[in-house]
Design a protein around this motif. Structure first.
Motif, mmCIF file in Angstrom:
data_model
loop_
_atom_site.group_PDB
_atom_site.id
_atom_site.type_symbol
_atom_site.label_atom_id
_atom_site.label_comp_id
_atom_site.label_asym_id
_atom_site.label_seq_id
_atom_site.Cartn_x
_atom_site.Cartn_y
_atom_site.Cartn_z
ATOM 1 N N GLU A 135 0.852 -1.184 0.000
ATOM 2 C CA GLU A 135 0.000 0.000 0.000
ATOM 3 C C GLU A 135 0.890 1.235 0.000
ATOM 4 O OE1 GLU A 135 -3.952 0.415 1.817
ATOM 5 O OE2 GLU A 135 -3.334 -1.329 3.020
ATOM 6 N N VAL A 136 0.528 2.226 -0.803
ATOM 7 C CA VAL A 136 1.324 3.437 -0.954
ATOM 8 C C VAL A 136 0.694 4.555 -0.139
ATOM 9 C CG1 VAL A 136 2.182 5.141 -2.597
ATOM 10 C CG2 VAL A 136 2.071 2.735 -3.254
ATOM 11 N N LYS A 137 1.496 5.211 0.696
ATOM 12 C CA LYS A 137 0.984 6.311 1.511
ATOM 13 C C LYS A 137 0.820 7.587 0.692
ATOM 14 C CE LYS A 137 3.944 6.714 4.799
ATOM 15 N NZ LYS A 137 4.616 7.117 6.059
ATOM 16 N N TYR A 138 1.683 7.759 -0.293
ATOM 17 C CA TYR A 138 1.702 9.001 -1.054
ATOM 18 C C TYR A 138 1.264 8.759 -2.494
ATOM 19 C CZ TYR A 138 4.505 10.564 2.893
ATOM 20 O OH TYR A 138 4.944 10.876 4.144
ATOM 21 N N ASP A 139 0.680 9.795 -3.099
ATOM 22 C CA ASP A 139 0.304 9.721 -4.502
ATOM 23 C C ASP A 139 1.572 9.677 -5.352
ATOM 24 O OD1 ASP A 139 -2.695 10.175 -4.368
ATOM 25 O OD2 ASP A 139 -1.952 11.901 -3.256
ATOM 26 N N PRO A 140 1.561 8.941 -6.473
ATOM 27 C CA PRO A 140 2.759 8.894 -7.319
ATOM 28 C C PRO A 140 3.086 10.244 -7.958
ATOM 29 C CG PRO A 140 0.927 7.746 -8.358
ATOM 30 C CD PRO A 140 0.499 8.070 -6.969
ATOM 31 N N PHE A 141 2.065 11.099 -8.144
ATOM 32 C CA PHE A 141 2.273 12.435 -8.707
ATOM 33 C C PHE A 141 1.395 13.435 -7.965
ATOM 34 C CE2 PHE A 141 2.784 9.481 -12.289
ATOM 35 C CZ PHE A 141 4.082 9.769 -12.663
ATOM 36 N N ILE A 142 1.840 14.684 -7.917
ATOM 37 C CA ILE A 142 0.956 15.788 -7.569
ATOM 38 C C ILE A 142 1.043 16.802 -8.709
ATOM 39 C CG2 ILE A 142 1.022 15.495 -5.066
ATOM 40 C CD1 ILE A 142 3.074 17.712 -4.906
ATOM 41 N N TYR A 143 0.019 17.631 -8.853
ATOM 42 C CA TYR A 143 -0.092 18.507 -10.019
ATOM 43 C C TYR A 143 -0.097 19.973 -9.593
ATOM 44 C CZ TYR A 143 -1.321 14.089 -12.134
ATOM 45 O OH TYR A 143 -1.286 12.774 -12.552
ATOM 46 N N PHE A 144 0.649 20.775 -10.329
ATOM 47 C CA PHE A 144 0.783 22.210 -10.061
ATOM 48 C C PHE A 144 -0.248 22.981 -10.878
ATOM 49 C CE2 PHE A 144 2.376 26.367 -11.220
ATOM 50 C CZ PHE A 144 2.912 26.862 -10.037
ATOM 51 N N ILE A 145 -0.935 23.904 -10.241
ATOM 52 C CA ILE A 145 -1.850 24.792 -10.955
ATOM 53 C C ILE A 145 -1.761 26.165 -10.287
ATOM 54 C CG2 ILE A 145 -3.851 24.124 -9.550
ATOM 55 C CD1 ILE A 145 -5.543 24.495 -12.153
ATOM 56 N N GLY A 146 -1.783 27.242 -11.105
ATOM 57 C CA GLY A 146 -1.586 28.562 -10.501
ATOM 58 C C GLY A 146 -2.084 29.711 -11.339
ATOM 59 N N ALA A 147 -1.858 30.918 -10.801
ATOM 60 C CA ALA A 147 -2.347 32.145 -11.430
ATOM 61 C C ALA A 147 -1.578 32.494 -12.697
ATOM 62 C CB ALA A 147 -2.259 33.303 -10.432
ATOM 63 N N THR A 148 -0.390 31.942 -12.868
ATOM 64 C CA THR A 148 0.418 32.323 -14.031
ATOM 65 C C THR A 148 -0.227 31.926 -15.356
ATOM 66 O OG1 THR A 148 1.694 30.285 -13.836
ATOM 67 C CG2 THR A 148 2.589 32.254 -12.772
ATOM 68 N N ASP A 149 -1.106 30.946 -15.348
ATOM 69 C CA ASP A 149 -1.843 30.623 -16.575
ATOM 70 C C ASP A 149 -3.345 30.788 -16.366
ATOM 71 O OD1 ASP A 149 -2.536 28.473 -15.036
ATOM 72 O OD2 ASP A 149 -2.055 26.955 -16.533
ATOM 73 N N GLY A 150 -3.699 31.605 -15.370
ATOM 74 C CA GLY A 150 -5.118 31.865 -15.109
ATOM 75 C C GLY A 150 -5.851 30.699 -14.479
ATOM 76 N N TRP A 151 -5.126 29.821 -13.804
ATOM 77 C CA TRP A 151 -5.724 28.651 -13.151
ATOM 78 C C TRP A 151 -6.457 27.759 -14.152
ATOM 79 C CZ3 TRP A 151 -4.392 28.058 -8.084
ATOM 80 C CH2 TRP A 151 -3.936 29.188 -7.421
ATOM 81 N N LYS A 152 -5.954 27.711 -15.381
ATOM 82 C CA LYS A 152 -6.676 26.996 -16.437
ATOM 83 C C LYS A 152 -6.373 25.507 -16.492
ATOM 84 C CE LYS A 152 -6.968 31.043 -19.467
ATOM 85 N NZ LYS A 152 -6.472 31.645 -20.718
ATOM 86 N N SER A 153 -5.155 25.114 -16.123
ATOM 87 C CA SER A 153 -4.818 23.701 -16.275
ATOM 88 C C SER A 153 -3.872 23.251 -15.182
ATOM 89 C CB SER A 153 -4.158 23.458 -17.641
ATOM 90 O OG SER A 153 -2.901 24.096 -17.694
ATOM 91 N N SER A 154 -3.784 21.942 -15.023
ATOM 92 C CA SER A 154 -2.831 21.369 -14.071
ATOM 93 C C SER A 154 -1.991 20.324 -14.798
ATOM 94 C CB SER A 154 -3.563 20.757 -12.874
ATOM 95 O OG SER A 154 -4.551 19.839 -13.307
ATOM 96 N N ASP A 155 -1.431 20.749 -15.951
ATOM 97 C CA ASP A 155 -0.634 19.825 -16.760
ATOM 98 C C ASP A 155 0.736 19.550 -16.153
ATOM 99 O OD1 ASP A 155 -2.661 19.700 -18.592
ATOM 100 O OD2 ASP A 155 -1.845 21.281 -19.861
#
Length: 198
Positions: A135-155
């Motif tokens: 069992e994994v305690k942590y997610d394999p990835f987390i995603y960044f999203i911010g104001a620099t692109d208007g909060w449009k995507s979390s690519d």
């Protein structure tokens, strides 16, 4: 008795280890996709750059959202041949085996079972055909999203590099933080604000 000089020719015997393996099963099934008959990047086991006989260990991290999810492992040669279920499919020796560790076979392989929902790491050692589920305690990835692109995507995603400490690393492109603001958050699941942290 002096039998004289004898020459022995020996060939070391090693199991077949393919260049890549794919996990198939219930955990990849959705309304639009049959998780037993399709292959995607998220179903491919990770492996080092070494020869498979120098490093026979493959790993994959995945999530199940339901209990009692069944799985098998498809070798690359079957995928390349366009016949997933040809000889060589890998799985436990007992159908429905929900053990967290055990032995695999590529002859008359059965389906393993994950008893409860959660995030898991499956490690297979194809030299001795053994497997370990953790069992994994942590997610394999987390995603960044911010104001620099208007909060449009979390690519932009950061990968987990130290499971013991929960340390992630990655590179994120920031357009002009002075113009757009420098506010940001992380999402544990891409595009899902219910999982946002920040």
């Amino acid at each position: 008795i002096d039998a004289g000089k004898i020459n022995l020719v020996m060939t070391p015997k090693a199991p077949f280890i393919d260049a890549a393996y794919y996990l198939v099963g219930d955990m990849f099934t959705t309304d639009d996709v049959n998780g037993w008959n399709t292959i995607s990047d998220k179903q491919k086991f990770k492996h080092s750059d070494k020869d498979v006989y120098d490093d026979p260990v493959f790993t994959i991290t995945f999530e199940t959202t339901k209990a009692n999810q069944y799985w098998k492992i498809i070798p690359k040669k079957n995928v390349d041949a366009g016949n997933f279920w040809a000889a060589g499919v890998v799985g436990p020796k007992v159908d429905g085996d929900d053990s967290m560790t055990g032995l695999l076979t590529n002859g008359d392989a059965k389906a393993g079972k994950i008893a409860k929902a959660g995030k898991y790491k499956l490690t297979i050692d194809m030299m001795d055909y053994s497997y370990t589920l953790e069992e994994v305690k942590y997610d394999p990835f987390i995603y960044f999203i911010g104001a620099t692109d208007g909060w449009k995507s979390s690519d932009q995603k950061l990968a987990l590099v130290d499971e013991a400490k929960g340390v992630y690393t990655g590179y994120v492109y920031l357009a002009d933080p002075n113009a757009a603001g420098f506010e940001f958050k992380f999402q544990r699941a891409q595009g899902n604000w219910d999982t946002a942290i920040g």
